[in-house]
Design a protein around this motif. Structure first.
Motif, PDB file in Angstrom:
ATOM      1  N   ALA A   1     -28.933 -17.900 -28.444  1.00 16.27           N
ATOM      2  CA  ALA A   1     -30.143 -17.108 -28.690  1.00 16.27           C
ATOM      3  C   ALA A   1     -31.393 -17.914 -28.368  1.00 16.27           C
ATOM      4  N   ILE A   2     -31.396 -19.193 -28.723  1.00 16.18           N
ATOM      5  CA  ILE A   2     -32.529 -20.054 -28.378  1.00 16.18           C
ATOM      6  C   ILE A   2     -32.705 -20.131 -26.866  1.00 16.18           C
ATOM      7  N   LYS A   3     -31.604 -20.274 -26.140  1.00 10.70           N
ATOM      8  CA  LYS A   3     -31.676 -20.367 -24.683  1.00 10.70           C
ATOM      9  C   LYS A   3     -32.174 -19.066 -24.065  1.00 10.70           C
ATOM     10  N   LYS A   4     -31.761 -17.938 -24.632  1.00  7.86           N
ATOM     11  CA  LYS A   4     -32.249 -16.662 -24.122  1.00  7.86           C
ATOM     12  C   LYS A   4     -33.752 -16.550 -24.330  1.00  7.86           C
ATOM     13  N   ALA A   5     -34.225 -16.974 -25.491  1.00  9.68           N
ATOM     14  CA  ALA A   5     -35.661 -16.934 -25.778  1.00  9.68           C
ATOM     15  C   ALA A   5     -36.424 -17.809 -24.785  1.00  9.68           C
ATOM     16  N   GLU A   6     -35.874 -18.946 -24.446  1.00 10.51           N
ATOM     17  CA  GLU A   6     -36.531 -19.842 -23.485  1.00 10.51           C
ATOM     18  C   GLU A   6     -36.562 -19.231 -22.092  1.00 10.51           C
ATOM     19  N   ARG A   7     -35.520 -18.506 -21.738  1.00 10.08           N
ATOM     20  CA  ARG A   7     -35.511 -17.841 -20.428  1.00 10.08           C
ATOM     21  C   ARG A   7     -36.565 -16.742 -20.358  1.00 10.08           C
ATOM     22  N   HIS A   8     -36.913 -16.176 -21.511  1.00  5.22           N
ATOM     23  CA  HIS A   8     -37.913 -15.106 -21.574  1.00  5.22           C
ATOM     24  C   HIS A   8     -39.277 -15.650 -22.008  1.00  5.22           C
ATOM     25  N   SER A   9     -39.584 -16.861 -21.585  1.00  5.19           N
ATOM     26  CA  SER A   9     -40.798 -17.529 -22.066  1.00  5.19           C
ATOM     27  C   SER A   9     -42.003 -17.339 -21.160  1.00  5.19           C
ATOM     28  N   VAL A  10     -41.837 -16.659 -20.033  1.00  6.92           N
ATOM     29  CA  VAL A  10     -42.932 -16.569 -19.068  1.00  6.92           C
ATOM     30  C   VAL A  10     -43.952 -15.493 -19.433  1.00  6.92           C
ATOM     31  N   ASN A  11     -43.571 -14.543 -20.276  1.00  8.07           N
ATOM     32  CA  ASN A  11     -44.491 -13.467 -20.632  1.00  8.07           C
ATOM     33  C   ASN A  11     -45.594 -13.979 -21.555  1.00  8.07           C
ATOM     34  N   THR A  12     -46.830 -13.563 -21.295  1.00 13.24           N
ATOM     35  CA  THR A  12     -47.927 -13.921 -22.198  1.00 13.24           C
ATOM     36  C   THR A  12     -47.756 -13.223 -23.534  1.00 13.24           C
ATOM     37  N   GLN A  13     -47.228 -12.006 -23.508  1.00 16.97           N
ATOM     38  CA  GLN A  13     -47.003 -11.261 -24.735  1.00 16.97           C
ATOM     39  C   GLN A  13     -45.558 -10.802 -24.798  1.00 16.97           C
ATOM     40  N   ASP A  14     -44.976 -10.965 -25.992  1.00 14.19           N
ATOM     41  CA  ASP A  14     -43.630 -10.482 -26.273  1.00 14.19           C
ATOM     42  C   ASP A  14     -42.536 -11.351 -25.667  1.00 14.19           C
ATOM     43  N   ALA A  15     -42.743 -12.662 -25.648  1.00 14.19           N
ATOM     44  CA  ALA A  15     -41.673 -13.569 -25.246  1.00 14.19           C
ATOM     45  C   ALA A  15     -40.640 -13.650 -26.363  1.00 14.19           C
ATOM     46  N   GLY A  16     -39.440 -14.114 -26.022  1.00 11.96           N
ATOM     47  CA  GLY A  16     -38.399 -14.318 -27.022  1.00 11.96           C
ATOM     48  C   GLY A  16     -37.379 -13.190 -27.051  1.00 11.96           C
ATOM     49  N   ILE A  17     -36.627 -13.126 -28.134  1.00 13.57           N
ATOM     50  CA  ILE A  17     -35.608 -12.095 -28.323  1.00 13.57           C
ATOM     51  C   ILE A  17     -36.299 -10.764 -28.612  1.00 13.57           C
ATOM     52  N   GLU A  18     -35.971  -9.725 -27.846  1.00 13.85           N
ATOM     53  CA  GLU A  18     -36.633  -8.431 -28.011  1.00 13.85           C
ATOM     54  C   GLU A  18     -35.722  -7.359 -28.589  1.00 13.85           C
ATOM     55  N   ASN A  19     -34.422  -7.584 -28.520  1.00 13.58           N
ATOM     56  CA  ASN A  19     -33.495  -6.586 -29.057  1.00 13.58           C
ATOM     57  C   ASN A  19     -32.196  -7.268 -29.454  1.00 13.58           C
ATOM     58  N   GLY A  20     -31.404  -6.548 -30.225  1.00 18.09           N
ATOM     59  CA  GLY A  20     -30.123  -7.072 -30.668  1.00 18.09           C
ATOM     60  C   GLY A  20     -29.001  -6.458 -29.856  1.00 18.09           C
ATOM     61  N   MET A  21     -27.926  -6.110 -30.529  1.00 14.66           N
ATOM     62  CA  MET A  21     -26.795  -5.522 -29.820  1.00 14.66           C
ATOM     63  C   MET A  21     -27.167  -4.163 -29.251  1.00 14.66           C
ATOM     64  N   PRO A  22     -27.040  -3.971 -27.934  1.00 15.84           N
ATOM     65  CA  PRO A  22     -27.401  -2.682 -27.347  1.00 15.84           C
ATOM     66  C   PRO A  22     -26.499  -1.533 -27.782  1.00 15.84           C
ATOM     67  N   LYS A  23     -25.311  -1.836 -28.312  1.00 15.31           N
ATOM     68  CA  LYS A  23     -24.396  -0.775 -28.714  1.00 15.31           C
ATOM     69  C   LYS A  23     -24.588  -0.353 -30.172  1.00 15.31           C
ATOM     70  N   GLN A  24     -25.551  -0.977 -30.856  1.00 16.57           N
ATOM     71  CA  GLN A  24     -25.814  -0.599 -32.233  1.00 16.57           C
ATOM     72  C   GLN A  24     -26.357   0.823 -32.308  1.00 16.57           C
ATOM     73  N   THR A  25     -25.880   1.580 -33.261  1.00 16.59           N
ATOM     74  CA  THR A  25     -26.431   2.922 -33.493  1.00 16.59           C
ATOM     75  C   THR A  25     -27.500   2.803 -34.566  1.00 16.59           C
ATOM     76  N   GLY A  26     -28.594   2.193 -34.209  1.00 16.40           N
ATOM     77  CA  GLY A  26     -29.673   1.972 -35.154  1.00 16.40           C
ATOM     78  C   GLY A  26     -30.580   0.856 -34.659  1.00 16.40           C
ATOM     79  N   ILE A  27     -31.357   0.267 -35.554  1.00 12.18           N
ATOM     80  CA  ILE A  27     -32.369  -0.711 -35.183  1.00 12.18           C
ATOM     81  C   ILE A  27     -32.375  -1.868 -36.179  1.00 12.18           C
ATOM     82  N   SER A  28     -33.082  -2.928 -35.812  1.00 13.76           N
ATOM     83  CA  SER A  28     -33.435  -3.987 -36.758  1.00 13.76           C
ATOM     84  C   SER A  28     -34.929  -3.836 -37.038  1.00 13.76           C
ATOM     85  N   LEU A  29     -35.281  -3.710 -38.309  1.00 13.92           N
ATOM     86  CA  LEU A  29     -36.676  -3.516 -38.688  1.00 13.92           C
ATOM     87  C   LEU A  29     -37.332  -4.847 -39.004  1.00 13.92           C
TER      88      LEU A  29
END
Length: 336
Positions: free
Chosen positions: A101-129
């Motif tokens: 997860a840390i490595k994924k966040a680092e790969r998504h570090s180029v955005n000025t806004q909203d870098a890092g982990i943006e979602n969890g399991m795509p197959k979840q029937t719901g959300i993380s609040l």
């Protein structure tokens, strides 16, 4: 036995509710709080050490279970311990969901806004609040919590929620913080506490690339570590997550945060901005009273899912579990 009594005493101090907030802070005299990496094991579980500190002359570690992202406070004497550098620790635990997860966040570090982990399991029937508690003169928006308890208590108990808390908010909203701790202690909600910086500085005039934690003069060590110390002094257990104020960062800042052993958490559904949640979304609202539009949208969302919630077809997910499950079955090559 002595070690057990010391540990119980520390947990008592950490978790005891107090009537006077400053008195509670005086019970925990945390000193020499610092970043410290290592491997700790007590059969059958390996842990990664990320912090070391003292309380009334006794040493403690903040540890992370690299498989579940669970954190805990414990004494070093309970474990076989090997100090490691950051790179050695990351290599040792490289196949774990935590490091992936840390490595994924680092790969998504180029955005000025909203870098890092943006979602969890795509197959979840719901959300993380996730609800942010930025500095505010307004009281806690308790509707968030009363509504999720009302809607989910028959199918999820306690109801999971992740709260991004700033140091200034904790300092200025002791009554609201005590209310949240009470709800957590009574098992009505299960809170994951996210580091949201201490001061949460912001300029109304500067562009994003020079704003929030990118403002000149920002002391990132203070912003991260002082918030964790404040969490502990207020009876909260720091998680391995960090949320950038305003979701604003740059590549260098992201890597500074991951060097603390923290996972930057963004959002693919900031409701007040009109972003629509999908399956597995990490939803962002503000619980500090400054963004009633986002809270209203969230309440409308869960009311629209009443039937699905009752059938357990749409749920709220623990952020730790959501991130953990996303990475637990991925190969190491995926995480590189």
């Amino acid at each position: 036995m002595k070690r057990l009594l010391n540990y119980i005493y520390f947990l008592f101090l950490l978790l005891t509710q107090t009537e006077v907030a400053h008195a509670q802070a005086n019970y925990l005299k945390i000193t020499n709080y610092k970043v410290y990496y290592g491997w700790a094991t007590h059969y059958p579980q390996d842990w990664m050490i990320i912090r070391q500190f003292e309380n009334e002359g006794k040493n403690y570690f903040l540890l992370v279970n690299p498989q579940t992202l669970e954190t805990r406070i414990d004494e070093p004497s309970f474990y076989k311990v090997k100090p490691l550098t950051l790179s050695e620790a990351r290599d040792f635990f490289r196949n774990s969901p935590y490091i992936k997860a840390i490595k994924k966040a680092e790969r998504h570090s180029v955005n000025t806004q909203d870098a890092g982990i943006e979602n969890g399991m795509p197959k979840q029937t719901g959300i993380s609040l996730t609800a942010d508690l930025c500095p505010s003169h307004r009281p806690l928006d308790k509707r968030i919590f009363t509504e999720i308890i009302s809607e989910f208590q028959k199918v999820e108990y306690p109801v999971p929620v992740a709260l991004s808390v700033s140091g200034i908010w904790m300092k200025q909203h002791q009554q609201d913080l005590e209310w949240l701790k009470k709800m957590h202690a009574e098992h009505q909600i299960n809170i994951t506490w996210i580091n949201h910086s201490y001061n949460h500085r912001v300029s109304p005039t500067l562009p994003l690339k020079n704003n929030f934690l990118l403002l000149p003069g920002t002391n990132i060590n203070f912003e991260v570590l002082e918030t964790e110390k404040s969490m502990l002094k207020n009876g909260l257990l720091p998680s391995v997550f960090f949320r950038f104020p305003g979701l604003v960062s740059d590549r260098q800042l992201v890597f500074k945060i991951t060097d603390f052993g923290l996972i930057p958490v963004g959002s693919d559904a900031w409701l007040a901005k009109g972003q629509k949640p999908q399956a597995g979304s990490i939803v962002l609202i503000h619980g500090n009273g400054n963004e009633p539009v986002g809270v209203n949208d969230f309440i409308k969302l869960i009311h629209s899912k009443t039937k699905a919630i009752a059938k357990k077809e749409w749920l709220l997910y623990d952020l730790r579990e959501s991130v953990d499950k996303e990475f637990e079955n991925k190969s190491d090559s995926t995480a590189q």
